[in-house]
Design an enzyme around this catalytic site. Structure first.
Site, PDB file in Angstrom:
ATOM      1  N   HIS A   1       0.863  -1.179   0.000  1.00 12.66           N
ATOM      2  CA  HIS A   1       0.000   0.000   0.000  1.00 12.66           C
ATOM      3  C   HIS A   1       0.900   1.231   0.000  1.00 12.66           C
ATOM      4  O   HIS A   1       1.239   1.762   1.061  1.00 12.66           O
ATOM      5  CB  HIS A   1      -0.901  -0.013   1.240  1.00 12.66           C
ATOM      6  CG  HIS A   1      -1.916   1.086   1.265  1.00 12.66           C
ATOM      7  ND1 HIS A   1      -3.090   0.993   1.971  1.00 12.66           N
ATOM      8  CD2 HIS A   1      -1.949   2.315   0.677  1.00 12.66           C
ATOM      9  CE1 HIS A   1      -3.786   2.108   1.827  1.00 12.66           C
ATOM     10  NE2 HIS A   1      -3.102   2.922   1.043  1.00 12.66           N
TER      11      HIS A   1
ATOM     12  N   GLU B   1      -2.602  -1.734  -3.160  1.00 16.14           N
ATOM     13  CA  GLU B   1      -3.713  -1.050  -2.516  1.00 16.14           C
ATOM     14  C   GLU B   1      -3.480   0.454  -2.532  1.00 16.14           C
ATOM     15  O   GLU B   1      -2.335   0.910  -2.509  1.00 16.14           O
ATOM     16  CB  GLU B   1      -3.847  -1.481  -1.055  1.00 16.14           C
ATOM     17  CG  GLU B   1      -4.068  -2.948  -0.836  1.00 16.14           C
ATOM     18  CD  GLU B   1      -4.116  -3.290   0.642  1.00 16.14           C
ATOM     19  OE1 GLU B   1      -4.649  -4.366   0.972  1.00 16.14           O
ATOM     20  OE2 GLU B   1      -3.623  -2.486   1.467  1.00 16.14           O
TER      21      GLU B   1
ATOM     22  N   HIS C   1      -6.948  -7.413   7.358  1.00 18.10           N
ATOM     23  CA  HIS C   1      -6.676  -6.429   8.405  1.00 18.10           C
ATOM     24  C   HIS C   1      -6.756  -7.126   9.764  1.00 18.10           C
ATOM     25  O   HIS C   1      -7.810  -7.594  10.181  1.00 18.10           O
ATOM     26  CB  HIS C   1      -7.641  -5.240   8.376  1.00 18.10           C
ATOM     27  CG  HIS C   1      -6.969  -3.953   8.761  1.00 18.10           C
ATOM     28  ND1 HIS C   1      -6.296  -3.161   7.863  1.00 18.10           N
ATOM     29  CD2 HIS C   1      -6.825  -3.342   9.948  1.00 18.10           C
ATOM     30  CE1 HIS C   1      -5.790  -2.110   8.484  1.00 18.10           C
ATOM     31  NE2 HIS C   1      -6.084  -2.201   9.763  1.00 18.10           N
TER      32      HIS C   1
END
Length: 247
Positions: free
Chosen positions: A43, A75, A199
């Protein structure tokens, strides 16, 4: 079997504490892929607090040269800079998140109804025959949310499992979170969307998630796996997570 994509943000964040090239993001990527991970997730944020743009290009080159079967999942919030990065790197999967640049980490999914026109325009720009688009999804998005996600043209949703991960000391609340995610996953599957998740998944809470939430194709795990790797090494940690996913 649910696939494992290893998120390397935490590795990059540790490296960035010093002006030194270790730990090597590409080196750890090689270790986890050799241990059986199906892909790599990153990310890249605008402030490069962990993954840098250079990491993205170096990882892309590594995967294309040495691990062509592995998937690269990038991401990010779909700013113009992010979209241009995707168009340069050409990863197999893009996961769009509604993060503000100042956020420490992702903490909520998209408002699929309110942001429908915006997401549709982004998905249309990024989607290709050899690339899938996944949208970060609140655990309780339900049928209304996933139908709006489907209308954007996305291929998958990624369930935000952070609220479930936060229930490590509250079993009753964990059951409520699992029920919400199970309902959203079933609605997504019925709508023709694939389901990813990620997550704060760990070796302790992943079995419960696997048992309760149907149809998950891929999980992206970084913080928990990295924490375990401090004790057992990245190769063994990767194998342990794969073992849980295969059970």
């Amino acid at each position: 079997m649910t696939l494992l994509s290893v998120n390397l943000n935490a590795v990059a964040q540790l490296r960035n504490r010093r002006d030194l090239p270790w730990p090597s993001v590409t080196g750890i990527a090689r270790i986890v892929l050799e241990a059986g991970a199906s892909g790599i997730t990153v990310h890249p944020r605008p402030d490069e607090r962990h993954i840098r743009r250079t990491d993205v290009f170096e990882l892309s080159a590594l995967l294309r040269a040495d691990y062509p079967e592995a998937e690269f999942n990038i991401e990010g919030y779909p700013s113009e800079d992010f979209l241009e990065l995707i168009e340069q790197v050409q990863p197999q999967q893009v996961t769009l998140v509604p993060d503000d640049p100042a956020q420490a980490t992702s903490d909520h999914g998209w408002d699929f109804v309110g942001k429908g026109n915006f997401l549709t325009s982004v998905v249309q720009r990024l989607k290709r025959a050899d690339r899938r688009i996944s949208l970060f999804c609140d655990p309780d998005a339900g049928e209304t949310g996933v139908l709006a996600a489907k209308a954007s043209g996305a291929d998958r949703v990624e369930l935000f499992t952070g609220p479930y991960g936060a229930c490590y000391d509250n079993p009753e609340r964990a059951e409520e979170e699992l029920a919400a995610m199970a309902a959203t996953s079933r609605a997504a599957l019925a709508a023709g969307l694939g389901v990813n998740a990620g997550h704060d998944l760990t070796l302790d809470n992943l079995p419960g998630f696997q048992a309760a939430v149907p149809g998950v194709i891929e999980v992206s795990i970084g913080h928990g796996l990295t924490a375990d790797a401090l004790l057992m090494g990245f190769a063994e940690a990767t194998r342990r997570y794969i073992g849980v996913l295969a059970a």
